[in-house]
Design a protein around this motif. Sequence first.
Motif, mmCIF file in Angstrom:
data_model
loop_
_atom_site.group_PDB
_atom_site.id
_atom_site.type_symbol
_atom_site.label_atom_id
_atom_site.label_comp_id
_atom_site.label_asym_id
_atom_site.label_seq_id
_atom_site.Cartn_x
_atom_site.Cartn_y
_atom_site.Cartn_z
ATOM 1 N N GLN A 1 14.552 -24.105 -12.799
ATOM 2 C CA GLN A 1 15.106 -24.840 -13.930
ATOM 3 C C GLN A 1 14.516 -24.308 -15.242
ATOM 4 O O GLN A 1 13.307 -24.362 -15.456
ATOM 5 C CB GLN A 1 14.815 -26.329 -13.793
ATOM 6 C CG GLN A 1 15.622 -27.027 -12.710
ATOM 7 C CD GLN A 1 17.113 -27.040 -13.017
ATOM 8 O OE1 GLN A 1 17.536 -27.439 -14.108
ATOM 9 N NE2 GLN A 1 17.915 -26.580 -12.066
ATOM 10 N N ILE A 2 15.379 -23.780 -16.090
ATOM 11 C CA ILE A 2 14.961 -23.237 -17.385
ATOM 12 C C ILE A 2 15.897 -23.786 -18.455
ATOM 13 O O ILE A 2 17.121 -23.626 -18.358
ATOM 14 C CB ILE A 2 14.997 -21.697 -17.399
ATOM 15 C CG1 ILE A 2 14.065 -21.121 -16.328
ATOM 16 C CG2 ILE A 2 14.603 -21.163 -18.771
ATOM 17 C CD1 ILE A 2 14.142 -19.612 -16.197
ATOM 18 N N LEU A 3 15.335 -24.438 -19.449
ATOM 19 C CA LEU A 3 16.119 -24.981 -20.559
ATOM 20 C C LEU A 3 17.258 -25.869 -20.069
ATOM 21 O O LEU A 3 18.376 -25.850 -20.601
ATOM 22 C CB LEU A 3 16.662 -23.843 -21.431
ATOM 23 C CG LEU A 3 15.602 -23.039 -22.194
ATOM 24 C CD1 LEU A 3 16.204 -21.770 -22.780
ATOM 25 C CD2 LEU A 3 14.978 -23.888 -23.311
ATOM 26 N N GLY A 4 16.992 -26.644 -19.028
ATOM 27 C CA GLY A 4 17.982 -27.568 -18.505
ATOM 28 C C GLY A 4 19.051 -26.936 -17.642
ATOM 29 O O GLY A 4 19.981 -27.619 -17.206
ATOM 30 N N GLU A 5 18.935 -25.644 -17.380
ATOM 31 C CA GLU A 5 19.908 -24.933 -16.567
ATOM 32 C C GLU A 5 19.245 -24.386 -15.299
ATOM 33 O O GLU A 5 18.045 -24.140 -15.266
ATOM 34 C CB GLU A 5 20.525 -23.767 -17.350
ATOM 35 C CG GLU A 5 21.241 -24.165 -18.619
ATOM 36 C CD GLU A 5 22.521 -24.933 -18.344
ATOM 37 O OE1 GLU A 5 23.092 -24.768 -17.250
ATOM 38 O OE2 GLU A 5 22.946 -25.695 -19.228
ATOM 39 N N THR A 6 20.046 -24.212 -14.259
ATOM 40 C CA THR A 6 19.551 -23.579 -13.039
ATOM 41 C C THR A 6 19.672 -22.072 -13.196
ATOM 42 O O THR A 6 20.784 -21.536 -13.289
ATOM 43 C CB THR A 6 20.338 -24.044 -11.810
ATOM 44 O OG1 THR A 6 20.203 -25.462 -11.662
ATOM 45 C CG2 THR A 6 19.809 -23.365 -10.553
ATOM 46 N N ALA A 7 18.544 -21.395 -13.262
ATOM 47 C CA ALA A 7 18.529 -19.942 -13.478
ATOM 48 C C ALA A 7 18.084 -19.239 -12.200
ATOM 49 O O ALA A 7 17.163 -19.696 -11.516
ATOM 50 C CB ALA A 7 17.584 -19.584 -14.616
ATOM 51 N N GLY B 1 22.866 -22.546 -25.898
ATOM 52 C CA GLY B 1 23.515 -22.580 -27.205
ATOM 53 C C GLY B 1 24.249 -21.283 -27.491
ATOM 54 O O GLY B 1 25.042 -20.805 -26.677
ATOM 55 N N ASP B 2 23.965 -20.683 -28.633
ATOM 56 C CA ASP B 2 24.642 -19.451 -29.033
ATOM 57 C C ASP B 2 23.899 -18.196 -28.601
ATOM 58 O O ASP B 2 24.292 -17.084 -28.993
ATOM 59 C CB ASP B 2 24.802 -19.420 -30.561
ATOM 60 C CG ASP B 2 25.731 -20.505 -31.070
ATOM 61 O OD1 ASP B 2 26.670 -20.877 -30.327
ATOM 62 O OD2 ASP B 2 25.525 -21.000 -32.195
ATOM 63 N N LEU C 1 5.652 -20.176 -16.515
ATOM 64 C CA LEU C 1 5.950 -19.706 -17.865
ATOM 65 C C LEU C 1 7.455 -19.739 -18.121
ATOM 66 O O LEU C 1 7.911 -20.087 -19.218
ATOM 67 C CB LEU C 1 5.408 -18.291 -18.068
ATOM 68 C CG LEU C 1 3.890 -18.124 -18.127
ATOM 69 C CD1 LEU C 1 3.523 -16.645 -18.153
ATOM 70 C CD2 LEU C 1 3.308 -18.829 -19.344
ATOM 71 N N MET C 2 8.238 -19.374 -17.104
ATOM 72 C CA MET C 2 9.693 -19.410 -17.251
ATOM 73 C C MET C 2 10.194 -20.839 -17.386
ATOM 74 O O MET C 2 11.055 -21.131 -18.226
ATOM 75 C CB MET C 2 10.346 -18.718 -16.058
ATOM 76 C CG MET C 2 10.168 -17.212 -16.036
ATOM 77 S SD MET C 2 10.983 -16.435 -14.613
ATOM 78 C CE MET C 2 10.791 -14.688 -15.045
ATOM 79 N N ARG C 3 9.674 -21.731 -16.583
ATOM 80 C CA ARG C 3 10.094 -23.139 -16.652
ATOM 81 C C ARG C 3 9.785 -23.764 -18.005
ATOM 82 O O ARG C 3 10.450 -24.712 -18.436
ATOM 83 C CB ARG C 3 9.416 -23.953 -15.547
ATOM 84 C CG ARG C 3 9.822 -23.599 -14.118
ATOM 85 C CD ARG C 3 9.218 -24.571 -13.151
ATOM 86 N NE ARG C 3 9.475 -24.180 -11.762
ATOM 87 C CZ ARG C 3 8.604 -23.533 -10.991
ATOM 88 N NH1 ARG C 3 7.404 -23.223 -11.483
ATOM 89 N NH2 ARG C 3 8.913 -23.217 -9.762
ATOM 90 N N SER C 4 8.757 -23.227 -18.670
ATOM 91 C CA SER C 4 8.266 -23.825 -19.917
ATOM 92 C C SER C 4 8.845 -23.171 -21.160
ATOM 93 O O SER C 4 8.359 -23.409 -22.271
ATOM 94 C CB SER C 4 6.734 -23.752 -19.952
ATOM 95 O OG SER C 4 6.167 -24.389 -18.833
ATOM 96 N N ILE C 5 9.872 -22.347 -21.010
ATOM 97 C CA ILE C 5 10.480 -21.683 -22.161
ATOM 98 C C ILE C 5 11.085 -22.725 -23.105
ATOM 99 O O ILE C 5 11.747 -23.671 -22.679
ATOM 100 C CB ILE C 5 11.549 -20.665 -21.714
ATOM 101 C CG1 ILE C 5 10.879 -19.470 -21.035
ATOM 102 C CG2 ILE C 5 12.401 -20.194 -22.890
ATOM 103 C CD1 ILE C 5 11.850 -18.481 -20.428
ATOM 104 N N GLU C 6 10.850 -22.511 -24.399
ATOM 105 C CA GLU C 6 11.391 -23.378 -25.454
ATOM 106 C C GLU C 6 12.327 -22.575 -26.348
ATOM 107 O O GLU C 6 12.002 -21.451 -26.736
ATOM 108 C CB GLU C 6 10.254 -23.969 -26.283
ATOM 109 C CG GLU C 6 9.266 -24.790 -25.463
ATOM 110 C CD GLU C 6 8.050 -25.222 -26.263
ATOM 111 O OE1 GLU C 6 7.824 -24.596 -27.342
ATOM 112 O OE2 GLU C 6 7.329 -26.131 -25.839
ATOM 113 N N HIS C 7 13.476 -23.156 -26.681
ATOM 114 C CA HIS C 7 14.455 -22.479 -27.534
ATOM 115 C C HIS C 7 15.258 -23.532 -28.284
ATOM 116 O O HIS C 7 15.880 -24.393 -27.659
ATOM 117 C CB HIS C 7 15.374 -21.606 -26.677
ATOM 118 C CG HIS C 7 16.471 -20.946 -27.464
ATOM 119 N ND1 HIS C 7 17.797 -21.366 -27.368
ATOM 120 C CD2 HIS C 7 16.450 -19.931 -28.342
ATOM 121 C CE1 HIS C 7 18.534 -20.602 -28.160
ATOM 122 N NE2 HIS C 7 17.754 -19.732 -28.755
ATOM 123 N N PRO C 8 15.196 -23.527 -29.627
ATOM 124 C CA PRO C 8 14.421 -22.564 -30.433
ATOM 125 C C PRO C 8 12.944 -22.900 -30.442
ATOM 126 O O PRO C 8 12.547 -24.028 -30.164
ATOM 127 C CB PRO C 8 15.035 -22.727 -31.826
ATOM 128 C CG PRO C 8 15.484 -24.157 -31.849
ATOM 129 C CD PRO C 8 15.966 -24.457 -30.459
#
Length: 216
Positions: free
Chosen positions: A147-153, A182-183, A206-213
Amino acid sequence: MVSKHALAAFAFAALVLTSGCLGVLTGEESLTFESEPAATDATVASNAGYETNGTRTLEVNRTFSVAGQERQVVASNHITTYEKKIDLGFFEAKLGVFSVISTPAVEVAGETLNPIGDYSNDQLIGLVQSQYRGLTDVEQVNSRNVQILGETANVTKYSAKATFANDRQVDVYVHVTKVRDGDDFIVAIGVYPQQLDGEEDNILELMRSIEHPSEA
């Protein structure tokens, strides 16, 4: 050597507009696109032993000729890189590298021009390898969903040989994933020595904790 410089080359290659998309580029004004920076949570990175080199903006500026007209396209990518010093006994250096790359989708007339959106993880690692000759013998090991940024990656793990400073070659694992947020498209790449127990868990966290922006 495998470092922020090698992974930055990937970001420069992210915008490769294909000839099939050029029909939407007619006009006189420059088309400008910029991604929002992405990073991993600072506390998570620190707990895993990674230090950031900060976020850099990497601009791609291309001019295309369409129907007798020239059209300029400018896309600004962002890359945030983290490094970890690792002691292998015979060799100590910043052998752990984690990078988060944000690249704009580049949508014109409802069409996404950035081909990264269609790239599989195998194609992404191939792009990294084509930009950096120090990564060889790449073979897929396995894949898993995270799970990354609310998506299943889908995160794919590869084995490879990497050449570091002083031409030292080390067997490494490389983890690659991509999501749309997003964009922007967000690509994450983690590299570490195979003999380092437990580092896979750090990279996945680290991947799970990605923040954007993120704050650049």
